[in-house]
Structure formats: structure tokens, C-alpha cells
Write a protein that holds these residues in place. Structure first.
Motif, PDB file in Angstrom:
ATOM      1  N   SER A  25     -17.019  -3.738  22.565  1.00  0.00           N
ATOM      2  CA  SER A  25     -17.011  -3.665  23.958  1.00  0.00           C
ATOM      3  C   SER A  25     -17.900  -2.313  24.515  1.00  0.00           C
ATOM      4  N   ILE A  26     -18.308  -2.310  25.482  1.00  0.00           N
ATOM      5  CA  ILE A  26     -19.154  -1.334  26.014  1.00  0.00           C
ATOM      6  C   ILE A  26     -18.461  -0.540  27.261  1.00  0.00           C
ATOM      7  N   SER A  27     -18.320   0.790  27.393  1.00  0.00           N
ATOM      8  CA  SER A  27     -17.719   1.421  28.266  1.00  0.00           C
ATOM      9  C   SER A  27     -18.494   2.672  28.981  1.00  0.00           C
ATOM     10  N   ASP A  28     -18.665   2.612  30.196  1.00  0.00           N
ATOM     11  CA  ASP A  28     -19.366   3.828  30.946  1.00  0.00           C
ATOM     12  C   ASP A  28     -18.334   4.986  31.325  1.00  0.00           C
ATOM     13  N   GLY A  29     -17.059   5.113  30.952  1.00  0.00           N
ATOM     14  CA  GLY A  29     -16.119   5.833  31.039  1.00  0.00           C
ATOM     15  C   GLY A  29     -14.972   5.606  32.038  1.00  0.00           C
ATOM     16  N   LEU A  30     -15.560   4.679  33.058  1.00  0.00           N
ATOM     17  CA  LEU A  30     -14.881   4.207  34.125  1.00  0.00           C
ATOM     18  C   LEU A  30     -14.345   2.635  33.795  1.00  0.00           C
ATOM     19  N   ASN A  31     -15.418   1.933  33.387  1.00  0.00           N
ATOM     20  CA  ASN A  31     -15.198   0.434  33.108  1.00  0.00           C
ATOM     21  C   ASN A  31     -15.495   0.422  31.840  1.00  0.00           C
ATOM     22  N   LEU A  32     -14.737  -0.852  31.388  1.00  0.00           N
ATOM     23  CA  LEU A  32     -14.726  -1.150  29.985  1.00  0.00           C
ATOM     24  C   LEU A  32     -15.008  -2.607  29.997  1.00  0.00           C
ATOM     25  N   VAL A  33     -15.976  -3.244  29.280  1.00  0.00           N
ATOM     26  CA  VAL A  33     -16.327  -4.376  29.137  1.00  0.00           C
ATOM     27  C   VAL A  33     -16.073  -4.914  27.817  1.00  0.00           C
ATOM     28  N   ALA A  34     -15.347  -6.030  27.275  1.00  0.00           N
ATOM     29  CA  ALA A  34     -15.229  -6.378  25.907  1.00  0.00           C
ATOM     30  C   ALA A  34     -15.698  -7.925  25.710  1.00  0.00           C
ATOM     31  N   GLU A  35     -16.283  -8.234  24.534  1.00  0.00           N
ATOM     32  CA  GLU A  35     -16.724  -9.571  24.352  1.00  0.00           C
ATOM     33  C   GLU A  35     -16.018  -9.862  22.972  1.00  0.00           C
ATOM     34  N   LYS A  36     -15.856 -11.215  22.818  1.00  0.00           N
ATOM     35  CA  LYS A  36     -15.147 -11.735  21.633  1.00  0.00           C
ATOM     36  C   LYS A  36     -16.425 -12.192  20.755  1.00  0.00           C
ATOM     37  N   VAL A  37     -16.590 -11.922  19.659  1.00  0.00           N
ATOM     38  CA  VAL A  37     -17.928 -12.424  18.934  1.00  0.00           C
ATOM     39  C   VAL A  37     -17.289 -12.913  17.512  1.00  0.00           C
ATOM     40  N   THR A  38     -18.202 -13.883  17.172  1.00  0.00           N
ATOM     41  CA  THR A  38     -17.924 -14.539  15.608  1.00  0.00           C
ATOM     42  C   THR A  38     -19.270 -14.425  14.846  1.00  0.00           C
ATOM     43  N   ILE A  39     -18.981 -13.554  13.675  1.00  0.00           N
ATOM     44  CA  ILE A  39     -20.062 -13.202  13.041  1.00  0.00           C
ATOM     45  C   ILE A  39     -19.846 -14.071  11.627  1.00  0.00           C
ATOM     46  N   LEU A  40     -20.901 -15.067  11.543  1.00  0.00           N
ATOM     47  CA  LEU A  40     -21.095 -16.076  10.319  1.00  0.00           C
ATOM     48  C   LEU A  40     -21.548 -15.192   9.076  1.00  0.00           C
ATOM     49  N   VAL A  41     -20.814 -15.496   8.019  1.00  0.00           N
ATOM     50  CA  VAL A  41     -21.246 -14.859   6.573  1.00  0.00           C
ATOM     51  C   VAL A  41     -21.740 -16.198   5.876  1.00  0.00           C
ATOM     52  N   THR A  42     -23.127 -15.901   5.580  1.00  0.00           N
ATOM     53  CA  THR A  42     -23.777 -16.841   4.936  1.00  0.00           C
ATOM     54  C   THR A  42     -23.754 -16.816   3.435  1.00  0.00           C
ATOM     55  N   ASP A  43     -24.091 -17.783   2.534  1.00  0.00           N
ATOM     56  CA  ASP A  43     -23.883 -17.910   1.062  1.00  0.00           C
ATOM     57  C   ASP A  43     -24.840 -16.922   0.377  1.00  0.00           C
ATOM     58  N   ALA A  44     -24.519 -16.595  -0.620  1.00  0.00           N
ATOM     59  CA  ALA A  44     -25.294 -15.850  -1.934  1.00  0.00           C
ATOM     60  C   ALA A  44     -24.859 -16.626  -2.914  1.00  0.00           C
ATOM     61  N   ASN A  45     -25.736 -16.735  -4.113  1.00  0.00           N
ATOM     62  CA  ASN A  45     -25.242 -17.260  -5.249  1.00  0.00           C
ATOM     63  C   ASN A  45     -24.497 -16.343  -6.360  1.00  0.00           C
ATOM     64  N   ASP A  46     -23.355 -16.130  -5.904  1.00  0.00           N
ATOM     65  CA  ASP A  46     -22.108 -14.975  -6.405  1.00  0.00           C
ATOM     66  C   ASP A  46     -21.259 -15.719  -7.190  1.00  0.00           C
ATOM     67  N   GLU A  47     -21.062 -17.003  -7.331  1.00  0.00           N
ATOM     68  CA  GLU A  47     -20.051 -17.623  -7.998  1.00  0.00           C
ATOM     69  C   GLU A  47     -20.616 -18.347  -9.083  1.00  0.00           C
ATOM     70  N   ALA A  48     -19.844 -18.399 -10.154  1.00  0.00           N
ATOM     71  CA  ALA A  48     -20.185 -18.839 -11.433  1.00  0.00           C
ATOM     72  C   ALA A  48     -19.675 -20.349 -11.498  1.00  0.00           C
ATOM     73  N   PRO A  49     -20.200 -21.576 -12.100  1.00  0.00           N
ATOM     74  CA  PRO A  49     -19.472 -22.370 -12.131  1.00  0.00           C
ATOM     75  C   PRO A  49     -18.184 -22.515 -12.809  1.00  0.00           C
ATOM     76  N   ARG A  50     -17.118 -23.154 -12.378  1.00  0.00           N
ATOM     77  CA  ARG A  50     -15.733 -22.927 -13.260  1.00  0.00           C
ATOM     78  C   ARG A  50     -15.114 -24.481 -13.700  1.00  0.00           C
ATOM     79  N   PHE A  51     -14.746 -24.365 -15.047  1.00  0.00           N
ATOM     80  CA  PHE A  51     -14.420 -25.717 -15.594  1.00  0.00           C
ATOM     81  C   PHE A  51     -12.917 -26.023 -14.897  1.00  0.00           C
ATOM     82  N   ILE A  52     -12.602 -27.063 -14.357  1.00  0.00           N
ATOM     83  CA  ILE A  52     -11.299 -27.479 -14.325  1.00  0.00           C
ATOM     84  C   ILE A  52     -10.605 -28.365 -15.250  1.00  0.00           C
ATOM     85  N   GLN A  53      -9.218 -28.163 -15.097  1.00  0.00           N
ATOM     86  CA  GLN A  53      -8.582 -29.389 -16.117  1.00  0.00           C
ATOM     87  C   GLN A  53      -8.609 -28.905 -17.554  1.00  0.00           C
ATOM     88  N   GLU A  54      -8.878 -27.510 -17.709  1.00  0.00           N
ATOM     89  CA  GLU A  54      -9.110 -26.940 -19.020  1.00  0.00           C
ATOM     90  C   GLU A  54      -7.540 -26.978 -19.657  1.00  0.00           C
TER      91      GLU A  54
END
Length: 866
Positions: free
Chosen positions: A109-138
Motif C-alpha cells: 500500500s501507498i499513502s499520502d496521509g489522507l488516501n491509502l491505495v492497496a494492491e494485492k501482489v503475488t511473489i513467485l519463489v523460484t527454485d534453487a538446487n537446495d534439495e538432495a535426492p531422497r530414497f523412498i521405500q527404504e
């Protein structure tokens, strides 16, 4: 009329409201990829560090009023960002995780002291190689029959990676591919038995395979990383019936004693299915060799005797036992066979007995060289041990009793009879120098009998010596001290080396070598070191000698020791003065030094003490015993004090100085020292006199100064000549040779010689005057027209020690005249004389006496010449 008025009023109110309206602020929309605006279509990598400035909110107000910025989140969500209200800088305050939250919804939101204007935004989180492979059914545990064909698939592993792109792709490989019988498909994760490989339950009932899952790599915090995970696949091999039965505990021996009852169990054989995983039951049977005297239990394998031992016809029975597998269907399968030996023995009534080549024997002797090879058999010992009993009664142990660890006996357990072998265990211990004879007892004692019968035999080993030792000196180094005046052939010291070997091997021969051994000899047998017959030792030349002595046996085995010989200094040198007669000039209040050196090498022989042995008068000088400094006694502080002691007024003294060393016996040398004494006032008034006095004892200093002055004059002359030459060359003119004839003026009195004489003489020199002849027409020195030179003051009477000149006048030839003595004046009274001496020049009788003596010699030579 009323309606028109109302319309005008309404229109005026409308314009008034428009004039008072305040428009709301708004964000700038800068589009995709922008980091400045309203955060529309903004994306952020998940590995962005906390605290990073990631975006800047930016907007404006139509009226130009200042604006402030705000960001808020849903109450159920995390507050991921914070914003600076004044500048709009957005900072990451929580860690991001795309796998948990790939989108972040926020309200900016932005305000001049009398008026307030708000906007809803969506921030996308992009991938980084921070996950190691994980075996399943061990865990991965599989059962595989041992007859599985090569190349068969036995298991499949699967790993997932929550990253996207290449960081989410997974490949498989084995951690130790060269140490296993298995392989894995890198894409599917299927495990297979390699081609040509087989499984064997009996060798390896289980296999453990380490499988690694690796992602395709990606960026993480600015770097390229590849992550992996490891799992273990357990392969349990299932047994298959492919092995025959196996006997356990072979070979089998049994014993039947004379008092054994029929039906008694003799021994039990044990067999089992070779397939350990799912073994079949086995049955036992006797094939042959029993002659009906023995039987076996088909399920337990116990063998029993069926007859009385007295009825048995043989002493030894060789039985053959067969074992047969029974399948699950009840049919016979694989078979195996094992021999069984059964001995018929009587009661234990014989102890073990030792035998030699000629029968029973309880002492065995042997001669052998020391240090035999490790593991060597003592072949000279022919020993046999026997127990005549049967079965367990004939079983006994052998051991050696004596120094441990030297030999060992083989065998250690005997049944009935054996050839005894003694083997070398520790060769280093078999040392002739330590033991001439080694004595052991060979003990045989029964094992399993209640009686524990035993017997012993003595083993005596005579050791023979070998050359196994090196001659060794009693010390690694030897130190000797001999006087330097020792005559040639004198004993220095005796070295000793010992060789523990006997006979010729123990004989030691000595020799010496080294750079310091030239003056010495050594007796080859006794080790006595002595000097060469012609050797002349001198501690002042070489005080220490160092060489090596060698001790060698007949086979060349040797050792070395170092010898240090120090020459003891003998007082064989006299102290030496530089000159036997020395002349010194002493400035009043300053000592003079005389020095003697002693060439002896050590103290106290080379320490010199000084003393005055003769002086007249004896109460004028003191000498420092240690340094040789000679000074006037403390009571003499002026020339007047000297004159009181020596009324003659002579300032030259002759002393006899002795230099005596501190050796025993002591040597001494004397020197005659002549000392001229001058006062410091003369030196301060006449620098030239000071220089001459300084250079009197050191003529080379004067020569050096004169050489320096001449070098400077030559250099100035060369520079002037060079400058003149180059000036004439540049002018390119040949100057005429001019000759100027001038009338030679009358020669002036020769004041230079007078000044020099005035500088060199004391009051006694005042009687010398310089006479000039008047110049003649030829301007020579015989002219009679010049005025007589000024007269000098009358000198005091000469010192009493000066030689008498007689009535004849003596003359010294000079360039312009001759020096003649002036008629002496009457001698003044003592008080007037002392006063006159005090008021005169400081350079007195020392210089005058020396000058006078030189002039006398020169005058004598001149008269002889003329």
C-alpha cells in the motif's frame, strides 16, 4: 425564479467541492523483471540470504505530497518481508523454501496521509538446487536364490528430488562398482546380477550394495552444486540344495580299553547338510571294516562296541561311516563318507620313554656353532620318544625346561611314538660369549591319564665360538696431555679394545690414521701410543692434535675411537722486547708504555710482569707491573719538581726495565729505556713541536704526512700545467719566450732556519746564533755589506750531563751562513735561574740536547771534510 437560484447554488457547491478534492497516490507499474514499482510479476530465488534488499516500492502522489509505503500479509501466513515506509526498500526477513511455499501473497500500500491505495501482489519463489535426492521405500532388503541366473533383475531403488529442472533429475550408480557382483541402471534404478556372476550361499549368505542417487546439479547461493544421497540394499542369498553332506571334526579316532563293556559308546561322528540355509536331515551307516564288532546309531552317529575287548582280534579297526541326506519328500539324496580309526588299548601302565640310537637314553649331547640360522633343526640330536600304552594312555605332551625362548620342540603333542625335533627359536640368544654350554631338560608328560606319568632327558649343547664380535674400545674417545718438551719416543697414552671372541678372532691389531697422526706411532699389539723418535713438539706451533685409532681383528672387523692429544705448555721462551734500547718521549702527566711479548702458548707462562731494575735517581718513575705503563711518581707534577730531584736539569733519563714471565722456572729480559720529558705547555703553543714530538717515536707517521704534502703539491702543479696547456691550445698562438733579467736583491737574513731552531731549542739553545756575511757584488754568500743579525737572549748555563765542548768554537754550515756559539754570560744566581727557567720556553733540555748532539756530529764531519 426559486428553481434557477437553487441550480446556481448547486453548481457553485459542485465547483467548490472540485476545488477542494485531493487525489489518491498510486504505484508505478514497471513490468516484468523490474525491482522498482508495485511488485507486480516479481519473482525471488529461494536461496536469497535473509536480510537482502530485494525490491523497492515506488509511487507518487498527484499533488506532490510525500508518500509512505506499507506491506502486510494474511494473518495465517508468515511475514516474509519488511518495508522501509519512507523509501520503500523491501528486505527479506524470513528464509524461503520453494518446496514448501512457491508463492507469497502480500498486500502493498501507498499513502499520502489522507488516501491509502492497496494492491494485492503475488511473489513467485523460484527454485534453487537446495534439495538432495531422497530414497523412498527404504530399507531395501531382497531375497535372491543362489541359483539366480546372471543378468537377472533382483531389486529396484527409487529416489525423488523436490527441486525442478536439472536439480530435480536423479541418476543412480554404485559406490563401489569394482567390488561387487551387481550393477544398477543409471536411469531406472534397477539392480541386476552382472553377467558371468553367480551367487553362493555357502560362501556369502548376504551382500550389501551401496547405491548413490545424484541430481543433475544446479545453482545454490551463486555456486554450482550437485547433491546426492546413498542407500544400502541388502541382498540375502537363499540356499538351494546343491551341496553334499559334510563331516565335522575329522579325522575320527576312538579307543577301546581292556575294561570297556560291550554296548559302550566309543565315539560319535557328526555330519550336516552342506546347504546351511534349508538343511535336510541326515542318516548314518557303517559301510565296512567293523567285522561285526561295532555299530552306529543312524540318527545320532554314535559308534558303540558290541563285543568284549578280549574277543577282538585286531588292535586297530578302520571303519567307514556313510552319511546320506533325506529330502523333504523322504527320498535319499546326496551322500558323503569318512574314515574312523579305533584302537584297542590296554590299561595305562607305561610312562613315556626316550630312546637314542643305541636304546633308552636320558642324556643327549651336541656341539654347535653360536648364532645358527633362525629355524634351523638340531640334526645332531637323534631322539625318539615312545609310550607303550594304547589309546589315550599313550597321549603325552613334550616341552623343554630351561632358558626360555631359545629352542622349541616339535611335536608338542605325541600319540604313542614320535621323532623329537628341536628347532632354533632365537638365534641371537645362542651366544658363545654369554653361554659356553646350554642345558635343557626334555619333559614328556601324559595328558589325559589320572597317573600323569612322565619322564625327562637332559639336553646338553656345547657352543662353539665364531668371529661374531667387533673389537670395541673401552671409550669412544681418549684424551691425553703431554709436555711440549717431551723427547721423541715418549709414551702418550694406551688405548684398549676388547674382542670377546676367542682364539685368533679375539686378537686385536691397532693402527692410527688421520691428519694429526703424523707425529705419533702406536704399538700394534699393546695399543700404546708414543711420539715419533724424530718428533719435536711445540705447543706454540700446534697445541692440539686429533686423530683416529683403529682396532681390527684378523678378519678385518674393526671399530674406531678418537684421540685428542693436548700439549702442555712449558716455559721455554723468554719475554722479548721489540728493541733492547728504546727511546720514549713522555709528556708531563701522561704515561709511556713499554711492552714485551712471551711466545709461550698458555698462561701463566706467557704472562709478563714488569719492573724497574735500575734508575738514577730511583724515586722518579713508577711502572705498572701488569701493563708496563711508566709514569712519574704522584709527587712530581711539574718540571720544577723534576729539577728539584735532578739539579743538573737534564730531562733525559735512562731506565733498565725488566720483563719477567710467571712460568716455573721464570725467565726475564731487560731493556734500556731512554725517556725525554716535556711539558704540555710547549705542545699547546707550538703545534709543529707537538707534531715532531708525536712522530719522534713513530717516524713513519712523519714520512706519511710529508708524502701527503708532496702529493698535494704535485697534484696542484699538474692541474696548473694542464690548465695552461689547454688555454694555449685554445688560443692557437705560440707565445714568445721571454727572459727577464732582474737585479738580485741583497739576501735577507735566513729567518726560516732561525724559526725552526727556535722551535726545536729550549733555553739551552739560546747560545746558538745565526751569522750572515754581507752580500758582495756577485750576490753570493760572502758579501760583507749586510747588517749584523739581531742577537738572541742569553741562554742559561748548559746541563751538567751535556758533554763539554772545550774552548774551541764550533760551527754548523748552513745555506747562508754558519751557526756559531755565543759567548756565555755569567751564570745567574739560583733564584734568578729558577725564575728564568719558569719564564722561558717549555721546550727545554730534551730537544736541545738531541739537536746539540746532532750538530756536533755534523760539525765533526764537516771539519774533516774541509
Amino acid at each position: 425564479m426559486g428553481r434557477g437560484l437553487r441550480a446556481v447554488l448547486a453548481l457553485g457547491l459542485l465547483f467548490l467541492r472540485l476545488a477542494q478534492a485531493n487525489f489518491a497516490p498510486y504505484f508505478f507499474d514497471n513490468g516484468v523483471g523490474s525491482t522498482n514499482g508495485n511488485m507486480a510479476l516479481f519473482s525471488l530465488p529461494e536461496d536469497t540470504p535473509v536480510g537482502s534488499h530485494v525490491y523497492t516500492l515506488n509511487g507518487t502522489d498527484p499533488e506532490g505530497d510525500p508518500v509512505s509505503y506499507h506491506i502486510s500479509f494474511d494473518p495465517s501466513a508468515r511475514s516474509v518481508f519488511s518495508v522501509d515506509p519512507n523509501f520503500g526498500n523491501i528486505t527479506l526477513i524470513e528464509e524461503l523454501d520453494r518446496e514448501r511455499e512457491d508463492e507469497i501473497e502480500a498486500i502493498v500500500s501507498i499513502s499520502d496521509g489522507l488516501n491509502l491505495v492497496a494492491e494485492k501482489v503475488t511473489i513467485l519463489v523460484t527454485d534453487a538446487n537446495d534439495e538432495a535426492p531422497r530414497f523412498i521405500q527404504e530399507p531395501y532388503i531382497v531375497q535372491v536364490p543362489e541359483d539366480t541366473p546372471a543378468g537377472s533383475s533382483i531389486a529396484k531403488v527409487r529416489a525423488v528430488d523436490r527441486d525442478t529442472g536439472s536439480g530435480g533429475s536423479v541418476t543412480y550408480f554404485l559406490k563401489n562398482p569394482h567390488c561387487t557382483k551387481f550393477s544398477v541402471d543409471r536411469h531406472s534404478g534397477v539392480l541386476r546380477l552382472q553377467a558371468g556372476a553367480t551367487l553362493d550361499y555357502e560362501k556369502a549368505p548376504a551382500h550389501f550394495i551401496a547405491v548413490v542417487a545424484k541430481d543433475g546439479g544446479g545453482r545454490l547461493r551463486g555456486a554450482s552444486v550437485v547433491l546426492s544421497a546413498t542407500t544400502t540394499v541388502t541382498v540375502n542369498v537363499e540356499d538351494v540344495q546343491d551341496m553334499a553332506p559334510v563331516f565335522v571334526g575329522t579325522p575320527y579316532y576312538g579307543y577301546v580299553y581292556q575294561d570297556t563293556l560291550p554296548g559302550s559308546e566309543v565315539l560319535t561322528v557328526v555330519a550336516m547338510d552342506g546347504d546351511r540355509g534349508k538343511p535336510n536331515r541326515v542318516l548314518y551307516s557303517l559301510v565296512n571294516g567293523s567285522d561285526g564288532a561295532f555299530e552306529i546309531n543312524e540318527t545320532s552317529g554314535a559308534i558303540s562296541i558290541t563285543q568284549s575287548p578280549a574277543q577282538l582280534r585286531r588292535a586297530v579297526y578302520e571303519l567307514h561311516v556313510q552319511v546320506t541326506e533325506v529330502s523333504s519328500a523322504g527320498t535319499p539324496a546326496a551322500q558323503a563318507m569318512a574314515p574312523v580309526t579305533i584302537r584297542i588299548v590296554d590299561l595305562n601302565n607305561h610312562p613315556p620313554t626316550f630312546y637314542g640310537e643305541s636304546g633308552p637314553q636320558n642324556r643327549f649331547e651336541l656341539s654347535m656353532y653360536e648364532h645358527p640360522p633362525q629355524g634351523e633343526i638340531l640334526r645332531g640330536l637323534k631322539i625318539t620318544v615312545n609310550d607303550s600304552d594304547q589309546g589315550a594312555n599313550a597321549k603325552f605332551n613334550l616341552r623343554l625346561v630351561g632358558p626360555g625362548g631359545i629352542f622349541r620342540v616339535v611335536p608338542q603333542t605325541v600319540l604313542n611314538e614320535a621323532q623329537v625335533t628341536i628347532v632354533v627359536e632365537n638365534s641371537a640368544t645362542i651366544d658363545f660369549e654369554k653361554f659356553k654350554v646350554l642345558t635343557f631338560k626334555l619333559l614328556a608328560i601324559e595328558v589325559n591319564t589320572p597317573e600323569k606319568f612322565s619322564s625327562t632327558a637332559d639336553i646338553v649343547i656345547q657352543l662353539l665360538d665364531t668371529n661374531d664380535n667387533v673389537p670395541k674400545f673401552t671409550s669412544h674417545y681418549y684424551i691425553a696431555r703431554i709436555p711440549e718438551n717431551a723427547p721423541g719416543g715418549s709414551n702418550v697414552l694406551a688405548v684398549t679394545a676388547v674382542d670377546p671372541d676367542t682364539g685368533p678372532w679375539g686378537e686385536v691389531k691397532y693402527s692410527i690414521y688421520g691428519s694429526g697422526a703424523d707425529l705419533f706411532l702406536i704399538h700394534p699389539s699393546s695399543g700404546i701410543i708414543y711420539t715419533q723418535p724424530w718428533a719435536s713438539l711445540d705447543a706454540e706451533d700446534t697445541a692440539r692434535y686429533n686423530f683416529y685409532v683403529k682396532a681390527e681383528d684378523m678378519e678385518g672387523r674393526y671399530s674406531l675411537a678418537e684421540v685428542f692429544v693436548t700439549l702442555l705448555d712449558v716455559n721455554d721462551h723468554y719475554p722479548q722486547f721489540g728493541k733492547r734500547v728504546q727511546e720514549k718521549t713522555m709528556v708531563l702527566g701522561t704515561p709511556v708504555k713499554i711492552e714485551a711479548t712471551d711466545q709461550d702458548a698458555e698462561e701463566p707462562n706467557n704472562l709478563v710482569d714488569y719492573s724497574i731494575t735500575h734508575a738514577e735517581p730511583a724515586n722518579v718513575f713508577d711502572i705498572d707491573t701488569h701493563t708496563g705503563e711508566i709514569r712519574l711518581k704522584n709527587s712530581i707534577r711539574s718540571l720544577d719538581a723534576l729539577h728539584n730531584i735532578t739539579p743538573s736539569g737534564d730531562h733525559t733519563w735512562s731506565l733498565e726495565v725488566q720483563a719477567k714471565d710467571r712460568g716455573s722456572p721464570s725467565f726475564s729480559t731487560t731493556a734500556l729505556l731512554k725517556i725525554d720529558i716535556i711539558d704540555t705547555e710547549m705542545l699547546s703553543r707550538n703545534p709543529m713541536a707537538a707534531f715532531l714530538m708525536q712522530t719522534k717515536d713513530n717516524p713513519m707517521k712523519a714520512v706519511g704526512v710529508l708524502a701527503g704534502i708532496m702529493a698535494i703539491i704535485v697534484a696542484i702543479t699538474v692541474l696548473i700545467s694542464t690548465a695552461t696547456f689547454w688555454r694555449n691550445k685554445k688560443s692557437n698562438k705560440v707565445l714568445p719566450v721571454r727572459r727577464v733579467l732582474r737585479k738580485r736583491p741583497s739576501p735577507a737574513p735566513r729567518t726560516a732556519g732561525i724559526k725552526w731552531l727556535k722551535f726545536r731549542r729550549t733555553k739551552a739553545a739560546d747560545k746558538f746564533v745565526l751569522r750572515e756575511d754581507p752580500p758582495n757584488e756577485n750576490c753570493n754568500n760572502n758579501s760583507l755589506g749586510s747588517a749584523p743579525p739581531p742577537k738572541v737572549p742569553a741562554p742559561p748555563p748548559p746541563p751538567s750531563v751535556a758533554p763539554s765542548m772545550g774552548p774551541a768554537h764550533w760551527m754548523v754550515p748552513t745555506v747562508s751562513g754558519s751557526l756559531a756559539p755565543q759567548q756565555p754570560h755569567p751564570s745567574p744566581k739560583p733564584k734568578a735561574l729558577a725564575k728564568h727557567k719558569a719564564a722561558g720556553r717549555p721546550v727545554q733540555s730534551a730537544l736541545v740536547s738531541e739537536l746539540r748532539q746532532k750538530f756536533e756530529k755534523k760539525n765533526v764531519h764537516s771539519e774533516a771534510y774541509f
